[in-house]
Design a protein around this motif. Structure first.
Motif, PDB file in Angstrom:
ATOM      1  N   GLU A   1      33.939   8.327  61.959  1.00  0.00           N
ATOM      2  CA  GLU A   1      33.496   7.221  62.742  1.00  0.00           C
ATOM      3  C   GLU A   1      34.346   5.970  62.541  1.00  0.00           C
ATOM      4  N   LEU A   2      34.292   5.620  60.885  1.00  0.00           N
ATOM      5  CA  LEU A   2      35.502   4.557  60.456  1.00  0.00           C
ATOM      6  C   LEU A   2      36.903   5.001  60.948  1.00  0.00           C
ATOM      7  N   THR A   3      37.175   5.840  60.634  1.00  0.00           N
ATOM      8  CA  THR A   3      38.675   6.373  60.895  1.00  0.00           C
ATOM      9  C   THR A   3      38.726   6.154  62.581  1.00  0.00           C
ATOM     10  N   GLU A   4      37.971   6.494  63.373  1.00  0.00           N
ATOM     11  CA  GLU A   4      38.259   6.250  64.721  1.00  0.00           C
ATOM     12  C   GLU A   4      38.297   4.896  65.197  1.00  0.00           C
ATOM     13  N   ARG A   5      37.283   4.050  64.526  1.00  0.00           N
ATOM     14  CA  ARG A   5      37.306   2.765  64.780  1.00  0.00           C
ATOM     15  C   ARG A   5      38.252   1.863  64.349  1.00  0.00           C
ATOM     16  N   MET A   6      38.787   2.127  63.279  1.00  0.00           N
ATOM     17  CA  MET A   6      40.008   1.643  62.544  1.00  0.00           C
ATOM     18  C   MET A   6      41.292   2.121  63.513  1.00  0.00           C
ATOM     19  N   THR A   7      41.323   3.133  64.017  1.00  0.00           N
ATOM     20  CA  THR A   7      42.352   3.658  65.259  1.00  0.00           C
ATOM     21  C   THR A   7      42.373   2.648  66.301  1.00  0.00           C
ATOM     22  N   SER A   8      41.174   2.518  66.886  1.00  0.00           N
ATOM     23  CA  SER A   8      40.779   1.776  68.108  1.00  0.00           C
ATOM     24  C   SER A   8      41.164   0.298  67.799  1.00  0.00           C
ATOM     25  N   LEU A   9      40.757  -0.020  66.770  1.00  0.00           N
ATOM     26  CA  LEU A   9      40.987  -1.631  66.495  1.00  0.00           C
ATOM     27  C   LEU A   9      42.648  -1.883  66.265  1.00  0.00           C
ATOM     28  N   TRP A  10      43.211  -0.720  65.815  1.00  0.00           N
ATOM     29  CA  TRP A  10      44.828  -0.962  65.653  1.00  0.00           C
ATOM     30  C   TRP A  10      45.521  -0.905  66.922  1.00  0.00           C
ATOM     31  N   GLU A  11      45.073  -0.055  67.721  1.00  0.00           N
ATOM     32  CA  GLU A  11      45.735   0.039  69.181  1.00  0.00           C
ATOM     33  C   GLU A  11      45.434  -1.198  69.840  1.00  0.00           C
ATOM     34  N   ARG A  12      44.195  -1.535  69.886  1.00  0.00           N
ATOM     35  CA  ARG A  12      43.953  -2.687  70.701  1.00  0.00           C
ATOM     36  C   ARG A  12      44.803  -3.813  70.080  1.00  0.00           C
ATOM     37  N   ALA A  13      44.758  -3.993  68.539  1.00  0.00           N
ATOM     38  CA  ALA A  13      45.696  -5.132  68.214  1.00  0.00           C
ATOM     39  C   ALA A  13      47.077  -4.987  68.465  1.00  0.00           C
ATOM     40  N   MET A  14      47.779  -3.964  68.701  1.00  0.00           N
ATOM     41  CA  MET A  14      49.052  -3.730  69.277  1.00  0.00           C
ATOM     42  C   MET A  14      49.401  -4.083  70.524  1.00  0.00           C
ATOM     43  N   ARG A  15      48.141  -3.841  71.341  1.00  0.00           N
ATOM     44  CA  ARG A  15      48.291  -4.415  72.900  1.00  0.00           C
ATOM     45  C   ARG A  15      48.232  -5.832  72.948  1.00  0.00           C
ATOM     46  N   ILE A  16      47.316  -6.414  72.155  1.00  0.00           N
ATOM     47  CA  ILE A  16      47.412  -7.658  72.383  1.00  0.00           C
ATOM     48  C   ILE A  16      48.678  -8.645  71.762  1.00  0.00           C
ATOM     49  N   ALA A  17      49.243  -7.921  70.577  1.00  0.00           N
ATOM     50  CA  ALA A  17      50.620  -8.449  70.058  1.00  0.00           C
ATOM     51  C   ALA A  17      51.574  -8.327  71.245  1.00  0.00           C
ATOM     52  N   ALA A  18      51.790  -6.908  71.966  1.00  0.00           N
ATOM     53  CA  ALA A  18      52.650  -6.690  72.786  1.00  0.00           C
ATOM     54  C   ALA A  18      52.426  -7.717  73.952  1.00  0.00           C
ATOM     55  N   ARG A  19      51.201  -8.219  74.272  1.00  0.00           N
ATOM     56  CA  ARG A  19      50.902  -9.113  75.367  1.00  0.00           C
ATOM     57  C   ARG A  19      51.199 -10.669  75.202  1.00  0.00           C
ATOM     58  N   PHE A  20      51.224 -10.910  73.792  1.00  0.00           N
ATOM     59  CA  PHE A  20      51.519 -12.443  73.497  1.00  0.00           C
ATOM     60  C   PHE A  20      53.283 -12.264  73.417  1.00  0.00           C
ATOM     61  N   ALA A  21      53.809 -11.051  72.814  1.00  0.00           N
ATOM     62  CA  ALA A  21      55.164 -11.243  72.720  1.00  0.00           C
ATOM     63  C   ALA A  21      55.866 -11.194  74.319  1.00  0.00           C
ATOM     64  N   LEU A  22      55.175 -10.604  75.222  1.00  0.00           N
ATOM     65  CA  LEU A  22      55.763 -10.609  76.273  1.00  0.00           C
ATOM     66  C   LEU A  22      55.637 -11.991  77.141  1.00  0.00           C
ATOM     67  N   ALA A  23      54.480 -12.532  76.960  1.00  0.00           N
ATOM     68  CA  ALA A  23      54.044 -14.005  77.449  1.00  0.00           C
ATOM     69  C   ALA A  23      55.018 -15.046  77.010  1.00  0.00           C
ATOM     70  N   PHE A  24      55.297 -14.850  75.535  1.00  0.00           N
ATOM     71  CA  PHE A  24      56.357 -15.730  75.145  1.00  0.00           C
ATOM     72  C   PHE A  24      57.713 -15.778  75.553  1.00  0.00           C
ATOM     73  N   GLY A  25      58.121 -14.562  75.960  1.00  0.00           N
ATOM     74  CA  GLY A  25      59.491 -14.331  76.404  1.00  0.00           C
ATOM     75  C   GLY A  25      59.390 -15.052  77.835  1.00  0.00           C
ATOM     76  N   LEU A  26      58.370 -14.779  78.786  1.00  0.00           N
ATOM     77  CA  LEU A  26      58.172 -15.346  80.174  1.00  0.00           C
ATOM     78  C   LEU A  26      58.242 -16.975  79.879  1.00  0.00           C
ATOM     79  N   ALA A  27      57.559 -17.484  79.067  1.00  0.00           N
ATOM     80  CA  ALA A  27      57.390 -18.696  78.827  1.00  0.00           C
ATOM     81  C   ALA A  27      58.882 -19.292  78.440  1.00  0.00           C
ATOM     82  N   ALA A  28      59.525 -18.769  77.344  1.00  0.00           N
ATOM     83  CA  ALA A  28      60.924 -19.140  76.988  1.00  0.00           C
ATOM     84  C   ALA A  28      61.678 -19.216  78.082  1.00  0.00           C
ATOM     85  N   VAL A  29      61.692 -18.106  79.181  1.00  0.00           N
ATOM     86  CA  VAL A  29      62.618 -18.192  80.312  1.00  0.00           C
ATOM     87  C   VAL A  29      62.146 -19.085  80.953  1.00  0.00           C
ATOM     88  N   SER A  30      60.981 -19.432  81.395  1.00  0.00           N
ATOM     89  CA  SER A  30      60.802 -20.335  82.330  1.00  0.00           C
ATOM     90  C   SER A  30      60.978 -22.111  81.721  1.00  0.00           C
TER      91      SER A  30
END
Length: 224
Positions: free
Chosen positions: A9-38
Protein backbone atom coordinates in the motif's frame (compact mmCIF):
# COMPACT_ATOMS: atom_id res chain seq x y z
CA UNK A 1 8.59 -13.60 -10.37
CA UNK A 2 7.78 -10.04 -9.27
CA UNK A 3 9.71 -8.79 -6.23
CA UNK A 4 7.71 -8.96 -3.04
CA UNK A 5 7.13 -5.64 -1.31
CA UNK A 6 6.49 -5.77 2.45
CA UNK A 7 4.51 -2.52 2.17
CA UNK A 8 2.41 -2.75 -1.01
CA UNK A 9 0.00 0.00 0.00
CA UNK A 10 2.87 2.39 0.81
CA UNK A 11 4.54 1.64 -2.53
CA UNK A 12 1.35 2.27 -4.48
CA UNK A 13 0.75 5.47 -2.57
CA UNK A 14 4.27 6.73 -3.23
CA UNK A 15 3.90 5.90 -6.92
CA UNK A 16 0.59 7.74 -7.07
CA UNK A 17 2.08 10.80 -5.32
CA UNK A 18 5.04 10.80 -7.70
CA UNK A 19 2.80 10.67 -10.77
CA UNK A 20 0.65 13.47 -9.38
CA UNK A 21 3.73 15.59 -8.65
CA UNK A 22 4.98 15.08 -12.20
CA UNK A 23 1.61 16.15 -13.62
CA UNK A 24 1.62 19.30 -11.48
CA UNK A 25 5.22 20.09 -12.44
CA UNK A 26 4.40 19.69 -16.14
CA UNK A 27 1.39 21.96 -15.71
CA UNK A 28 3.50 24.65 -14.02
CA UNK A 29 6.16 24.40 -16.74
CA UNK A 30 3.61 24.73 -19.53
CA UNK A 31 1.97 27.66 -17.74
CA UNK A 32 5.35 29.38 -17.36
CA UNK A 33 6.05 28.97 -21.06
CA UNK A 34 2.67 30.41 -22.04
CA UNK A 35 3.13 33.28 -19.61
CA UNK A 36 6.60 34.04 -21.00
CA UNK A 37 5.37 34.04 -24.60
CA UNK A 38 2.49 36.35 -23.67
CA UNK A 39 4.83 38.62 -21.73
CA UNK A 40 7.23 38.91 -24.66
CA UNK A 41 4.37 39.82 -26.97
CA UNK A 42 3.12 42.46 -24.53
CA UNK A 43 6.63 43.88 -24.02
CA UNK A 44 7.27 44.22 -27.74
CA UNK A 45 3.95 45.94 -28.23
CA UNK A 46 4.21 48.33 -25.26
CA UNK A 47 7.88 49.09 -24.39
CA UNK A 48 10.29 50.96 -26.66
CA UNK A 49 13.67 50.40 -24.98
CA UNK A 50 15.42 47.16 -24.09
CA UNK A 51 15.46 47.76 -20.31
CA UNK A 52 11.74 48.41 -20.26
CA UNK A 53 11.05 45.34 -22.35
CA UNK A 54 13.09 43.10 -20.02
CA UNK A 55 11.41 44.48 -16.92
CA UNK A 56 7.98 44.13 -18.52
CA UNK A 57 8.69 40.55 -19.60
CA UNK A 58 9.72 39.54 -16.08
CA UNK A 59 6.81 41.30 -14.40
CA UNK A 60 4.19 40.06 -16.87
CA UNK A 61 5.53 36.50 -16.78
CA UNK A 62 5.24 36.35 -12.98
CA UNK A 63 1.82 38.01 -13.09
CA UNK A 64 0.41 35.59 -15.69
CA UNK A 65 2.07 32.41 -14.42
CA UNK A 66 -0.44 31.48 -11.70
CA UNK A 67 -3.53 32.45 -13.76
CA UNK A 68 -2.28 30.22 -16.57
CA UNK A 69 -1.81 27.38 -14.07
CA UNK A 70 -5.41 27.80 -12.94
CA UNK A 71 -6.66 27.88 -16.53
CA UNK A 72 -4.75 24.69 -17.40
CA UNK A 73 -6.06 22.98 -14.26
CA UNK A 74 -9.64 23.88 -15.13
CA UNK A 75 -9.07 22.70 -18.71
CA UNK A 76 -7.73 19.32 -17.53
CA UNK A 77 -10.71 18.90 -15.20
CA UNK A 78 -13.13 19.77 -18.00
CA UNK A 79 -11.40 17.36 -20.38
CA UNK A 80 -11.56 14.52 -17.84
CA UNK A 81 -15.22 15.12 -16.92
CA UNK A 82 -16.85 13.50 -20.00
CA UNK A 83 -14.84 10.32 -19.45
CA UNK A 84 -16.05 10.07 -15.87
CA UNK A 85 -19.67 10.62 -16.91
CA UNK A 86 -19.46 7.98 -19.61
CA UNK A 87 -17.84 5.54 -17.20
CA UNK A 88 -20.63 6.05 -14.65
CA UNK A 89 -23.26 5.51 -17.34
CA UNK A 90 -21.52 2.32 -18.41
CA UNK A 91 -21.55 1.05 -14.82
CA UNK A 92 -25.29 1.76 -14.52
CA UNK A 93 -25.98 0.06 -17.85
CA UNK A 94 -24.03 -3.06 -16.98
CA UNK A 95 -25.46 -3.31 -13.47
CA UNK A 96 -29.00 -2.97 -14.84
CA UNK A 97 -28.55 -6.10 -16.93
CA UNK A 98 -29.26 -9.44 -15.26
CA UNK A 99 -26.28 -11.53 -14.23
CA UNK A 100 -26.65 -14.01 -17.05
CA UNK A 101 -23.15 -15.44 -16.64
CA UNK A 102 -23.78 -16.53 -13.04
CA UNK A 103 -26.96 -18.40 -14.03
CA UNK A 104 -25.19 -19.99 -16.98
CA UNK A 105 -22.40 -21.19 -14.69
CA UNK A 106 -24.92 -22.63 -12.24
CA UNK A 107 -26.78 -24.33 -15.10
CA UNK A 108 -23.57 -25.87 -16.42
CA UNK A 109 -22.87 -27.15 -12.92
CA UNK A 110 -26.34 -28.68 -12.82
CA UNK A 111 -25.63 -30.39 -16.12
CA UNK A 112 -22.33 -31.70 -14.73
CA UNK A 113 -24.12 -33.10 -11.67
CA UNK A 114 -26.63 -34.96 -13.87
CA UNK A 115 -24.72 -35.89 -17.05
CA UNK A 116 -27.18 -38.67 -17.88
CA UNK A 117 -29.90 -35.99 -18.17
CA UNK A 118 -27.91 -33.66 -20.40
CA UNK A 119 -30.34 -33.80 -23.32
CA UNK A 120 -33.30 -33.28 -21.03
CA UNK A 121 -31.66 -30.25 -19.43
CA UNK A 122 -30.71 -28.82 -22.83
CA UNK A 123 -34.34 -29.10 -23.95
CA UNK A 124 -35.53 -27.44 -20.73
CA UNK A 125 -33.07 -24.58 -21.10
CA UNK A 126 -33.95 -24.07 -24.75
CA UNK A 127 -37.67 -24.01 -23.94
CA UNK A 128 -37.17 -21.47 -21.14
CA UNK A 129 -35.06 -19.22 -23.39
CA UNK A 130 -37.71 -19.29 -26.12
CA UNK A 131 -40.44 -18.57 -23.60
CA UNK A 132 -38.51 -15.62 -22.16
CA UNK A 133 -37.99 -14.11 -25.60
CA UNK A 134 -41.66 -14.55 -26.50
CA UNK A 135 -43.13 -13.47 -23.17
CA UNK A 136 -40.93 -10.40 -23.06
CA UNK A 137 -42.84 -8.99 -26.03
CA UNK A 138 -46.16 -9.29 -24.20
CA UNK A 139 -45.48 -6.41 -21.84
CA UNK A 140 -49.17 -5.70 -21.16
CA UNK A 141 -50.00 -9.28 -20.11
CA UNK A 142 -49.71 -9.54 -16.29
CA UNK A 143 -49.28 -13.32 -16.41
CA UNK A 144 -46.45 -12.97 -18.93
CA UNK A 145 -44.84 -10.31 -16.73
CA UNK A 146 -44.99 -12.56 -13.68
CA UNK A 147 -43.38 -15.41 -15.60
CA UNK A 148 -40.62 -13.11 -16.82
CA UNK A 149 -39.89 -12.18 -13.20
CA UNK A 150 -39.73 -15.86 -12.28
CA UNK A 151 -37.40 -16.59 -15.20
CA UNK A 152 -35.11 -13.61 -14.65
CA UNK A 153 -34.91 -13.62 -10.86
CA UNK A 154 -36.48 -16.47 -8.98
CA UNK A 155 -35.29 -19.29 -11.24
CA UNK A 156 -31.59 -18.27 -11.04
CA UNK A 157 -31.94 -17.83 -7.26
CA UNK A 158 -33.55 -21.25 -6.92
CA UNK A 159 -30.86 -23.03 -8.94
CA UNK A 160 -28.06 -21.20 -7.09
CA UNK A 161 -29.48 -22.01 -3.66
CA UNK A 162 -30.18 -25.64 -4.52
CA UNK A 163 -26.66 -26.22 -5.82
CA UNK A 164 -25.10 -24.41 -2.89
CA UNK A 165 -26.90 -26.50 -0.26
CA UNK A 166 -26.45 -29.95 -1.74
CA UNK A 167 -26.42 -32.84 0.77
CA UNK A 168 -23.00 -34.39 1.43
CA UNK A 169 -24.07 -37.95 0.54
CA UNK A 170 -24.52 -39.17 -3.03
CA UNK A 171 -28.08 -40.39 -2.52
CA UNK A 172 -29.27 -37.12 -1.00
CA UNK A 173 -27.45 -35.09 -3.64
CA UNK A 174 -28.96 -37.13 -6.48
CA UNK A 175 -32.44 -36.85 -4.96
CA UNK A 176 -32.21 -33.08 -4.59
CA UNK A 177 -30.87 -32.61 -8.11
CA UNK A 178 -33.64 -34.81 -9.57
CA UNK A 179 -36.27 -32.85 -7.66
CA UNK A 180 -34.83 -29.58 -8.91
CA UNK A 181 -34.83 -30.79 -12.51
CA UNK A 182 -38.44 -32.00 -12.21
CA UNK A 183 -39.56 -28.64 -10.83
CA UNK A 184 -37.73 -26.66 -13.49
CA UNK A 185 -39.15 -28.93 -16.20
CA UNK A 186 -42.70 -28.34 -14.96
CA UNK A 187 -41.98 -24.63 -14.97
CA UNK A 188 -40.61 -24.81 -18.53
CA UNK A 189 -43.75 -26.65 -19.68
CA UNK A 190 -45.99 -24.04 -18.09
CA UNK A 191 -43.99 -21.26 -19.76
CA UNK A 192 -44.33 -23.08 -23.06
CA UNK A 193 -48.10 -23.29 -22.71
CA UNK A 194 -48.22 -19.62 -21.83
CA UNK A 195 -46.04 -18.85 -24.83
CA UNK A 196 -48.35 -20.77 -27.14
CA UNK A 197 -51.43 -19.08 -25.70
CA UNK A 198 -53.03 -22.25 -24.39
CA UNK A 199 -56.18 -21.66 -22.38
CA UNK A 200 -56.97 -23.21 -19.05
CA UNK A 201 -56.06 -22.60 -15.44
CA UNK A 202 -52.87 -20.76 -16.26
CA UNK A 203 -53.04 -18.30 -13.37
CA UNK A 204 -53.68 -21.06 -10.84
CA UNK A 205 -50.83 -23.17 -12.17
CA UNK A 206 -48.50 -20.16 -12.17
CA UNK A 207 -49.39 -19.46 -8.53
CA UNK A 208 -48.73 -23.10 -7.59
CA UNK A 209 -45.31 -22.99 -9.29
CA UNK A 210 -44.50 -19.68 -7.63
CA UNK A 211 -45.35 -21.12 -4.22
CA UNK A 212 -43.21 -24.17 -4.92
CA UNK A 213 -40.33 -21.88 -5.88
CA UNK A 214 -40.74 -19.91 -2.67
CA UNK A 215 -41.01 -23.07 -0.59
CA UNK A 216 -37.80 -24.47 -2.06
CA UNK A 217 -36.01 -21.17 -1.50
CA UNK A 218 -37.28 -20.99 2.08
CA UNK A 219 -35.57 -24.30 2.84
CA UNK A 220 -32.16 -22.69 2.30
CA UNK A 221 -30.37 -19.97 4.16
CA UNK A 222 -30.80 -16.47 2.69
CA UNK A 223 -27.08 -15.99 2.25
CA UNK A 224 -25.00 -18.03 -0.12
Amino acid sequence: MEPFSPYPELTERMTSLWERAMRIAARFALAFGLAAVSAIAVAIAVADNLFGQIFLVLFTTLALWIPYVLVLTMFDQWRARPRRVKASEAVVTVSAKPDVSAFERDWQRLVALAPQQGERLAAIKSSIDRSRASLGDAALDPDAHDLCVLIDRRLPELVAHELHDLPPDDHGRRKQVDGLIDLVEQFARHCGRQREGASGERSREAEILRRRFEARLAEHSPEL
